[in-house]
Scaffold this active site. Structure first.
Site, PDB file in Angstrom:
ATOM      1  N   CYS A   2     -33.888 -32.316  39.026  1.00  0.00           N
ATOM      2  CA  CYS A   2     -34.980 -32.335  38.150  1.00  0.00           C
ATOM      3  C   CYS A   2     -35.254 -32.402  36.905  1.00  0.00           C
ATOM      4  CB  CYS A   2     -35.654 -30.812  38.571  1.00  0.00           C
ATOM      5  SG  CYS A   2     -35.459 -30.545  40.518  1.00  0.00           S
ATOM      6  N   ARG A  27     -35.747 -38.364  36.697  1.00  0.00           N
ATOM      7  CA  ARG A  27     -34.923 -37.311  37.524  1.00  0.00           C
ATOM      8  C   ARG A  27     -35.238 -36.811  38.546  1.00  0.00           C
ATOM      9  NH1 ARG A  27     -31.107 -35.569  33.663  1.00  0.00           N
ATOM     10  NH2 ARG A  27     -31.055 -33.663  34.661  1.00  0.00           N
ATOM     11  N   TRP A  74     -37.473 -32.706  42.274  1.00  0.00           N
ATOM     12  CA  TRP A  74     -36.459 -33.528  43.272  1.00  0.00           C
ATOM     13  C   TRP A  74     -36.378 -32.548  44.279  1.00  0.00           C
ATOM     14  CZ3 TRP A  74     -31.856 -34.065  45.698  1.00  0.00           C
ATOM     15  CH2 TRP A  74     -31.558 -35.328  46.193  1.00  0.00           C
ATOM     16  N   ASN A 100     -33.267 -26.449  37.073  1.00  0.00           N
ATOM     17  CA  ASN A 100     -32.904 -27.685  37.474  1.00  0.00           C
ATOM     18  C   ASN A 100     -31.339 -27.283  38.156  1.00  0.00           C
ATOM     19  OD1 ASN A 100     -31.798 -30.212  37.801  1.00  0.00           O
ATOM     20  ND2 ASN A 100     -31.113 -30.441  35.820  1.00  0.00           N
ATOM     21  N   GLY A 101     -31.080 -27.480  39.414  1.00  0.00           N
ATOM     22  CA  GLY A 101     -29.808 -27.304  39.775  1.00  0.00           C
ATOM     23  C   GLY A 101     -29.945 -26.531  40.941  1.00  0.00           C
ATOM     24  N   GLU A 463     -24.018 -54.067  47.048  1.00  0.00           N
ATOM     25  CA  GLU A 463     -24.949 -53.601  45.949  1.00  0.00           C
ATOM     26  C   GLU A 463     -26.269 -54.217  46.412  1.00  0.00           C
ATOM     27  OE1 GLU A 463     -25.192 -51.751  43.782  1.00  0.00           O
ATOM     28  OE2 GLU A 463     -26.453 -52.281  42.305  1.00  0.00           O
ATOM     29  N   LYS A 467     -30.104 -52.470  46.550  1.00  0.00           N
ATOM     30  CA  LYS A 467     -31.075 -52.581  45.741  1.00  0.00           C
ATOM     31  C   LYS A 467     -32.172 -52.992  46.541  1.00  0.00           C
ATOM     32  CE  LYS A 467     -29.351 -51.684  43.218  1.00  0.00           C
ATOM     33  NZ  LYS A 467     -29.056 -50.553  42.240  1.00  0.00           N
ATOM     34  N   GLU A 470     -33.344 -49.480  47.945  1.00  0.00           N
ATOM     35  CA  GLU A 470     -33.918 -48.330  47.145  1.00  0.00           C
ATOM     36  C   GLU A 470     -35.089 -49.033  46.697  1.00  0.00           C
ATOM     37  OE1 GLU A 470     -30.273 -46.933  44.510  1.00  0.00           O
ATOM     38  OE2 GLU A 470     -30.698 -49.072  44.269  1.00  0.00           O
ATOM     39  N   HIS A 486     -18.025 -59.327  64.953  1.00  0.00           N
ATOM     40  CA  HIS A 486     -17.490 -58.160  65.631  1.00  0.00           C
ATOM     41  C   HIS A 486     -18.574 -57.168  65.856  1.00  0.00           C
ATOM     42  CE1 HIS A 486     -13.662 -60.134  65.348  1.00  0.00           C
ATOM     43  NE2 HIS A 486     -13.702 -59.982  64.085  1.00  0.00           N
ATOM     44  N   LYS A 581     -32.676 -40.555  39.623  1.00  0.00           N
ATOM     45  CA  LYS A 581     -31.514 -41.564  38.997  1.00  0.00           C
ATOM     46  C   LYS A 581     -30.292 -40.721  38.728  1.00  0.00           C
ATOM     47  CE  LYS A 581     -30.910 -44.956  35.509  1.00  0.00           C
ATOM     48  NZ  LYS A 581     -30.585 -45.902  36.845  1.00  0.00           N
TER      49      LYS A 581
END
Ligand code: G6P
Length: 586
Positions: A2, A27, A74, A100-101, A463, A467, A470, A486, A581
């Site tokens: 947050c 955040r 968040w 935050n935490g 990667e 992307k 996300e 397979h 992020k």
């Protein structure tokens, strides 16, 4: 995760706070709130949504008062609801906090406080801070003592800012970032310099286990043992001023477009550290590399680079997995930790475990003021400027640039690395987006995308799929080309798109064979290659480059594709749902 912010000064607090929150939205952004101290009372407004939405509905920035706190959330404890949004007032409403935490012992503390008559409204762990502060304040009627007693009881990782009924602003920090800004007409406390950088570049970095009390007579900092602490005021780098979108519609496209500049600039700010790090690596008994998300994909690329060119084995480990195999670290070894933010809780934990086993840490970080830098033996800066878009783009290619530079140094220049040539090739891709935009339109209603690559192109496929997930919320999976037969071949049908990372190198013909096997099952193929083929339904041409540097070149079209597909789907590419992020919780 947050973002938290506080202001005390001569100006009206709420508009400053709302602007700061907007800047730190990367955040966390599922709900937003502001509390101010005005006319001897604390006023709170909050709501579900992003900063602009909530501000429009709730008029957060119209709150009066020159002292205030704010938060973007968040969610970790409790759903995304109005009640769970911060700020949380204490049950009497005389104190309000933003946090935050994670408070690990919140359940015990809540029970104890409820028994003492303190009421709780939310399902969050954070509300316990408000009531615990209130409880101690009720007992001792002194802010400093109330804070000391509170932090001595809280367990977990936290940064919180609180406003008291007399207009005092306070904050405390334990393993979550908290930075104080010293402005001409006011003080700021924030999770990130971005929260106040337009007002002042003079900052104090609070250390862990410290708290601050700010009122009209000034600012006082103490440690958790009640000792006063003196801190140097630091000037933050001008690069933070870059945190604006400028002419671009989104930060994500701005940051993708910056790569021709950021790649050759990589690590220019920490050349000595880079030299030192390569020396350390040459003499290490064992070499490990760790990261989360995109940074882990860069770690996988490192595995190929180190073994192929430097003839050194390096073991990649996902940061969040380290705790489950803590015994793997050998003495006299080195762990390279990759992190854009330098604050990812999983990375910090992995590094702490390695350090406890006597391992030296080389970190490759963008935010040089971060916790990771502080706990590393050597820190190498990406130097790519602030990255605001939640999905990492330019930081990934800068991480690659550092790893390439390291390996090229170790092998005595065997890669013949020329990053300015890499930049020119990326510039070519960026000079015309039209083909990629056209293909992005086709992805709008697709439910599954697979990305295939072999060898060093497999981590790029991973990667690329990250992307796509996300930014577009389409299910995407990166696969090593050979694994297709397979299992995944069973999933291929006419509703599926497959992206082939297929540069013209030693992997080319095998990857093309996979493409043909997919094509006959009816799936659509997007080929990313410097060589055309009739098997591709869509061809994204990349410039021909030296074989060693294809990874830089082939990720850029997928970044663009994911960005434009997000635009087609009308999702916000800068702030994807449910993500943040800087993931500072486990
Ligand atoms: C979050 C972000 C990802 C990022 C990862 C690692 O999950 O959403 O985009 O790759 O954290 O972040 P770091 O700052 O440690 O590189």
């Amino acid at each position: 995760m947050c973002s938290i912010i506080g202001y005390l000064g001569l100006s009206t607090a709420a508009p400053i706070i709302v602007k700061g929150l907007k800047r730190m939205e990367y955040r966390g952004y599922d709900s937003v709130g502001v509390a101010t101290f005005s006319n001897n009372q604390i006023l709170v407004k909050k709501g579900v949504g992003n900063v602009l939405e909530v501000n429009k509905n709730e008029k957060l920035d119209e709150l009066s008062g020159t002292v205030g706190i704010g938060h973007t959330r968040w969610a970790t404890h409790g759903e995304v609801t109005n009640t769970n949004a911060h700020p949380h007032p204490s049950s009497s409403g005389e104190i309000a906090i933003v946090h935050n935490g994670i408070i690990e012992n919140h359940e015990e503390l809540k029970k104890e406080l409820q028994q003492k008559g303190y009421e709780f409204k939310s399902q969050t762990d954070s509300e316990v801070i408000a009531n615990l502060l209130q409880y101690h304040y009720d007992k001792v009627k002194e802010i400093k003592k109330a804070l000391l007693n509170t932090v001595s009881e809280l367990k977990g990782n936290y940064a919180f800012v609180a406003v008291f009924e007399d207009g005092t602003l306070t904050a405390a920090r334990l393993h979550e970032p908290l930075i104080i800004g010293i402005g001409k007409d006011g003080y700021f406390i924030s999770s990130d310099v971005l929260g106040f950088v337009e007002h002042t570049d003079e900052v104090i970095y609070l250390d862990n286990r410290e708290f601050v009390i700010i009122n009209s007579s000034g600012i006082k900092i103490f440690d958790f043992e009640a000792n006063p602490v003196q801190h140097q005021i630091t000037k933050v780098s001008k690069e933070f001023a870059d945190a604006y979108k400028g002419e671009y519609a989104h930060f994500t496209i701005k940051e993708i477009s910056e790569q021709p500049t950021t790649i050759p600039n990589t690590a220019n700010n920490t050349r000595l550290e880079l030299d030192l790090a390569t020396d350390f690596i040459k003499h290490a008994k064992t070499l490990y590399i760790t990261g989360s998300g995109t940074s882990y994909n860069a770690a996988l690329i490192a595995k190929f680079l180190f073994s192929k060119y430097a003839k050194i084995k390096i073991e990649p480990i996902i940061s969040s997995e380290v705790q489950f195999s803590p015994d793997i670290f050998e003495q006299q070894s080195i762990l390279i930790a990759l992190s854009q933010s330098g604050e990812s809780a999983d990375v910090i934990e992995a590094v702490t475990i390695a350090k406890n086993s006597g391992v030296k840490i080389i970190s490759i970080v963008n935010m040089m003021t971060s916790s990771l830098v502080q706990i590393s033996s050597i820190a190498i800066g990406l130097n790519c400027g602030p990255e605001i878009g939640v999905a990492a783009t330019k930081s990934f290619t800068s991480q690659l640039a550092v790893l390439y530079k390291m390996v090229d140094k170790i092998c005595g220049g065997c890669i013949n690395l020329d990053l300015s040539k890499v930049s020119e090739s990326i510039q070519k891709i960026l000079s015309d987006h039209s083909n990629i935009q056209e293909i992005a339109r086709k992805l709008k209603d697709v439910s599954d995308i697979y990305v295939l690559g072999r060898g060093i192109h497999y981590p790029i496929a991973s990667e690329a799929s990250l992307k796509l997930k996300e930014l577009t919320y389409i299910h995407a999976e990166g696969l090593p080309g050979g694994e297709l037969k397979h299992g995944p071949l069973a999933l291929m049908d006419s509703n599926t798109y497959v992206i082939m990372i297929n540069p013209n190198d030693s992997t080319y013909s095998d990857t093309l064979t996979s493409a043909r096997e997919i094509k006959v099952r009816g799936a659509k193929i997007i080929g990313i290659s410097d060589k055309p083929s009739e098997v591709y339904d869509h061809w994204i041409e990349i410039p021909q480059v030296d074989e060693s540097v294809y990874p830089f070149i082939e990720i850029v079209p997928v970044q663009l594709l994911a960005y434009y597909a997000a635009i087609e789907k009308d999702t916000d590419p800068d702030y994807p749902r449910n993500l943040a992020k800087s993931v500072t919780v486990k």
